[in-house]
Design an enzyme around this catalytic site. Sequence first.
Site, PDB file in Angstrom:
ATOM      1  N   LYS A 280       0.853  -1.187   0.000  1.00  0.00           N
ATOM      2  CA  LYS A 280       0.000   0.000   0.000  1.00  0.00           C
ATOM      3  C   LYS A 280       0.897   1.248   0.000  1.00  0.00           C
ATOM      4  O   LYS A 280       1.816   1.352   0.801  1.00  0.00           O
ATOM      5  CB  LYS A 280      -0.908   0.002   1.231  1.00  0.00           C
ATOM      6  N   ARG A 355      -9.477 -12.752   1.586  1.00  0.00           N
ATOM      7  CA  ARG A 355     -10.227 -13.891   1.023  1.00  0.00           C
ATOM      8  C   ARG A 355      -9.410 -15.176   1.096  1.00  0.00           C
ATOM      9  O   ARG A 355      -9.976 -16.270   1.167  1.00  0.00           O
ATOM     10  CB  ARG A 355     -10.648 -13.572  -0.409  1.00  0.00           C
TER      11      ARG A 355
END
Length: 519
Positions: A280, A355
């Site tokens: 990020k 996920r």
Amino acid sequence: MLQANVVDVKNEDAIFEGQGWDAVIVITTDLDDIKQDEIKLLASHGKQIDNRIGQSATLLFAPGLAGGRLIISPVSAASNEYSDVSVFAKAAREGLAIAKSAGAVKPLLVVNQQNQSRYQYAQQVSALACGQELWQSLELREAIQAEGQSIQASVTEIGLLTSQSEGHSFSDLINAVEAGKILTRDLCGTEPERMAAPAFADYCVDAFTGSGLSVSVIEEQEELERDYPLLCAVGRASFSVQRHQPRVVKVEYVGEGTIEKTLFFAGKGVIYDTGGADIKVAGGMAGMSRDKGGAAVVAGLMKTLSILKPKGLRVVAELGLVRNSIGSNAFVPDEIIKSHAGVRVRIGNTDAEGRLVLADLLSHLRIKATTAVNPQLFSVATLTGHVVRCYGGYTAVVENAVAKKVGISQDLEQISALWGESFEVSRLRSDDFNKVNNISGEGELLSSNNGPSAITARGHQYPAAFLINAAGLDNHGLNSSQPMPFAHIDIAGSATEGHPLYGKPTGEPLVTLLHNAIK
């Protein structure tokens, strides 16, 4: 843990001085709706000299009433056909904030609700909102203790004035929910070193001690790598730092009597999300200590269940706790890793790590569900920026065809609206499966595209398609010999409030999940 205990009060005289309370907070849609003559008269006289009364939360000097303090906190837009019961929660928090600032420590809450079905739980929702207003962060509480000071609750007890005719208690439910929410907020909102994966696991074990819950923690690297391969890929770079090493916490509640249904919960507990190799940038890491909100709310739900002890219910949860670190041993896009369910997964973006954690947890729960009574499976996660782009501060639910047939999302949506935790229902489509299935032609499942979810079409829906296939739930569809209802719940927008990065954790959607479980 600090908690302002809520007490049911059925004596109308409790509004007066000498009854043990030191302020009266009136939550009302209209001054004319106030049922207590003394309060209505004071409010009417006050309005003659202060136009704020009935328009905004206001403190009145009220000789003869509890503590001499009367706070009138009006409910805005209650008659608006699009409003839900959260307007009562907002009014309750505004009134309590004034009472606390005025020095009250034992306020009495008086909720005058409209006779509308959408507001049938206005009293309970108002009382729960007080807990949200009063919560102090674990960091602050521990900092005060470190300085040798004792932590004093600003409000120690809240009375909830209820009708004699109601004949039942609200306080047991409210206090049990608030205990679960405090645990949720502590776990979700605490910084990533204090609440690193091992510390998160320890905090849960301590919170569940003596609760009757069955609790175990998986911490051995060999066992984790064998049984949770996708989770361990996310945490691969963290294994070299002992205090950051992954954990899986398993918790089970079994109620008395014949089990009538079994709920399974997978909670995403990404302690800190650097994005991994897809790091990020441009300040995108700030606030990523809140990426453990799914595991936090599942832990809080288990705490509440252990207090309420509903009969005929079994609930099984797995919390995947991992730090998505960057380092020489970090996993990278293009790797192919076999999930616990035996599915080959090609990594599309290491910043789509949640996920992967959930898929392994769900695979374990799926196996347990094959022998369970009336199983329902859920994943709970602060999963995508896309859900925030779509729905703002609301929770989204995406369900498989089995869950859709039995109405799980419909039930969740209806419950959430009545309790002020409104859900948005998103539909899973074949396009979502096409995004992840066999993209390279080599038969593997793609975890994600390589762009941010917030700018990806159907960015919060298609992860549910990935979860279904990566966890082996595609073998339990409508036409299978053993269909399993599954709902994916994305709380990226609703897990916190206020500041976009460091807002107070809400504990949502604990109340909705609870009432779905015990209905």
